[in-house]
Design a protein around this motif. Structure first.
Motif, PDB file in Angstrom:
ATOM      1  N   ASP A 195     -33.564  27.075 -65.714  1.00 14.09           N
ATOM      2  CA  ASP A 195     -34.189  28.099 -65.281  1.00 14.09           C
ATOM      3  C   ASP A 195     -35.321  27.770 -64.827  1.00 14.09           C
ATOM      4  O   ASP A 195     -36.348  27.337 -65.572  1.00 14.09           O
ATOM      5  CB  ASP A 195     -34.124  29.444 -66.012  1.00 14.09           C
ATOM      6  N   LEU A 196     -35.938  27.951 -63.570  1.00 13.83           N
ATOM      7  CA  LEU A 196     -37.005  27.574 -62.684  1.00 13.83           C
ATOM      8  C   LEU A 196     -37.599  28.824 -62.260  1.00 13.83           C
ATOM      9  O   LEU A 196     -37.255  29.634 -61.553  1.00 13.83           O
ATOM     10  CB  LEU A 196     -36.817  26.418 -62.016  1.00 13.83           C
ATOM     11  N   ILE A 197     -38.870  28.655 -62.050  1.00 21.22           N
ATOM     12  CA  ILE A 197     -39.787  29.410 -61.124  1.00 21.22           C
ATOM     13  C   ILE A 197     -40.269  28.652 -59.950  1.00 21.22           C
ATOM     14  O   ILE A 197     -40.972  27.568 -60.107  1.00 21.22           O
ATOM     15  CB  ILE A 197     -41.024  30.272 -61.805  1.00 21.22           C
ATOM     16  N   VAL A 198     -39.811  29.135 -58.750  1.00 20.60           N
ATOM     17  CA  VAL A 198     -40.404  28.447 -57.609  1.00 20.60           C
ATOM     18  C   VAL A 198     -42.256  28.569 -57.508  1.00 20.60           C
ATOM     19  O   VAL A 198     -42.475  29.759 -57.328  1.00 20.60           O
ATOM     20  CB  VAL A 198     -39.571  28.716 -56.300  1.00 20.60           C
ATOM     21  N   LEU A 256     -29.806  25.812 -46.521  1.00 21.64           N
ATOM     22  CA  LEU A 256     -30.946  26.547 -46.981  1.00 21.64           C
ATOM     23  C   LEU A 256     -32.080  25.381 -46.895  1.00 21.64           C
ATOM     24  O   LEU A 256     -32.175  24.327 -47.048  1.00 21.64           O
ATOM     25  CB  LEU A 256     -30.995  26.693 -48.639  1.00 21.64           C
ATOM     26  N   SER A 257     -33.412  26.202 -46.338  1.00 22.34           N
ATOM     27  CA  SER A 257     -34.567  25.275 -46.037  1.00 22.34           C
ATOM     28  C   SER A 257     -35.814  26.205 -46.613  1.00 22.34           C
ATOM     29  O   SER A 257     -35.489  27.237 -46.890  1.00 22.34           O
ATOM     30  CB  SER A 257     -34.790  24.750 -44.625  1.00 22.34           C
ATOM     31  N   TYR A 258     -36.828  25.609 -47.037  1.00 20.50           N
ATOM     32  CA  TYR A 258     -38.011  26.005 -47.485  1.00 20.50           C
ATOM     33  C   TYR A 258     -38.441  27.375 -46.662  1.00 20.50           C
ATOM     34  O   TYR A 258     -38.621  27.157 -45.643  1.00 20.50           O
ATOM     35  CB  TYR A 258     -38.985  25.138 -47.757  1.00 20.50           C
ATOM     36  N   SER A 259     -38.498  28.563 -47.338  1.00 18.36           N
ATOM     37  CA  SER A 259     -39.481  29.468 -46.744  1.00 18.36           C
ATOM     38  C   SER A 259     -40.545  30.174 -47.730  1.00 18.36           C
ATOM     39  O   SER A 259     -40.048  29.936 -48.945  1.00 18.36           O
ATOM     40  CB  SER A 259     -38.637  30.642 -46.258  1.00 18.36           C
ATOM     41  N   ASP A 260     -41.549  30.858 -47.555  1.00 19.27           N
ATOM     42  CA  ASP A 260     -42.394  31.440 -48.369  1.00 19.27           C
ATOM     43  C   ASP A 260     -41.648  32.551 -49.151  1.00 19.27           C
ATOM     44  O   ASP A 260     -42.275  32.842 -50.278  1.00 19.27           O
ATOM     45  CB  ASP A 260     -43.710  31.936 -47.722  1.00 19.27           C
ATOM     46  N   ASP A 261     -40.549  32.930 -48.781  1.00 22.33           N
ATOM     47  CA  ASP A 261     -39.713  33.978 -49.459  1.00 22.33           C
ATOM     48  C   ASP A 261     -39.414  33.479 -50.823  1.00 22.33           C
ATOM     49  O   ASP A 261     -39.014  34.254 -51.801  1.00 22.33           O
ATOM     50  CB  ASP A 261     -38.492  34.639 -48.608  1.00 22.33           C
TER      51      ASP A 261
END
Length: 347
Positions: free
Chosen positions: A283-286, A316-321
């Protein structure tokens, strides 16, 4: 082309443990690696980490490094003469707080050798003088050939001036800083050049410089999926590589197979790194974008000190969301010496 630069500090909350290209790495020895920046002045054709080409670069505040380094040193109270080795996924002489950080490291009694690796292009007399004043122990210089044209090809830079680099090497020899040439052996490309560098080292030793003052550590050419590759070259096996080193040792009467003992490296209790295994779910927090559009960084939900590189599975690619999101990712790569991890999401 670089589209961003992230300042990593206490406010950013980006961890300095667990990420391969950033921060502090403890391999359970008396050597602690520091990776304070990803910026590079070259785009070498063979770079295994693709440095100089990142979408996003990172620079770590020197105070944040010291703050986290103390956590490591506190776990190694009986380990003396700890070596700090600067080995960024970029060029260390582009790190703007290098001198200040080394100055602060020199106030820590546990630390003795301070070494760094560099492509050498930014070595100038004032830089060398300051590094000498700060008692830097050794500089590992990437020197793959003594041929100007081949050097420019390998470094992918037409303005690369080999003669100027060698001038700085001559100046380094007048200081207290030791030198280690670290050529990469590209089979079929720089075979003769490796021998030229060996002869160069031997000639300097014959002028009176000690084996410690001027060394050579030949590196095997490795290919990584995310790195740049020289065309039409297949890496040889480790067995073949070492057999060739033995051949050159006999031919030139010089030691080429260097190991931990040659650099005073010995086991020393690892610090605070938790242990994980491949295919384990976490379990991670981005917390941040990564170097690439398909990469982000996270930290353990129950241990914010420990970071993990997360590869985002297509489409999927990175987004600030993603920032601040809690996700469950799967470990796809685990280094059991350092527990540097790479995870994927969705798992």
């Amino acid at each position: 082309m670089n589209a961003g630069l992230i300042q990593v500090d206490e406010k950013s909350k980006i961890p300095l443990f667990g990420i391969d290209f950033l921060g502090i790495i403890d391999r359970g020895t008396n050597v602690i690696e520091i990776k304070p920046n990803t910026t590079c002045n070259l785009k070498c054709r063979y770079c295994f980490v693709n440095s100089g080409n990142y979408t996003t670069d990172f620079i770590v505040a020197q105070g944040y490094i010291l703050q986290n380094l103390k956590l490591v040193l506190d776990k190694k109270p009986s380990c003396k003469n700890i070596e700090i080795h600067f080995s960024p996924y970029g060029e260390i002489l582009l790190y703007p707080e290098l001198f200040k950080l080394i100055e602060n490291l020199r106030t820590i009694k546990q630390i003795h050798p301070i070494t760094l690796q560099s492509n050498g292009i930014l070595l100038k007399k004032p830089v060398i003088d300051r590094l000498n004043e700060l008692r830097v122990t050794r500089i590992n210089i990437s020197l793959n050939t003594l041929n100007q044209n081949l050097a420019r090809y390998l470094c992918n830079q037409e303005t690369y001036e080999l003669d100027k680099l060698l001038e700085q090497v001559n100046y380094l020899l007048t200081t207290d800083i030791d030198i280690l040439f670290a050529p990469v052996w590209f089979p079929g490309i720089n075979d003769k050049d490796i021998e030229d560098i060996i002869k160069y080292v031997k000639s300097l030793r014959q002028e009176g410089y000690s084996n410690k003052k001027i060394q050579i550590g030949i590196q095997k050419y490795l290919i990584y999926s995310t790195g740049r590759k020289l065309k039409k070259i297949r890496p040889k096996s480790w067995g073949y590589f070492y057999s060739q080193l033995e051949r050159l040792e006999k031919k030139h009467e010089i030691k080429l197979k260097l190991g931990p003992k040659d650099f005073g490296i010995h086991p020393c209790k690892d610090s605070l790194i938790p242990k994980f295994k491949k295919n384990q779910y976490l379990d991670l927090i981005v917390i941040s974008k990564g170097r690439w559009k398909n990469e982000c960084l996270g930290y353990l939900k129950n241990n914010p000190l420990f970071g993990i590189k997360i590869l985002l599975n297509s489409p999927l690619s990175y987004s600030d969301d993603l920032i601040g999101k809690e996700i469950t990712a799967r470990i796809i790569k685990a280094n059991y010496k350092t527990n540097i991890l790479t995870a994927c999401f969705p798992p």
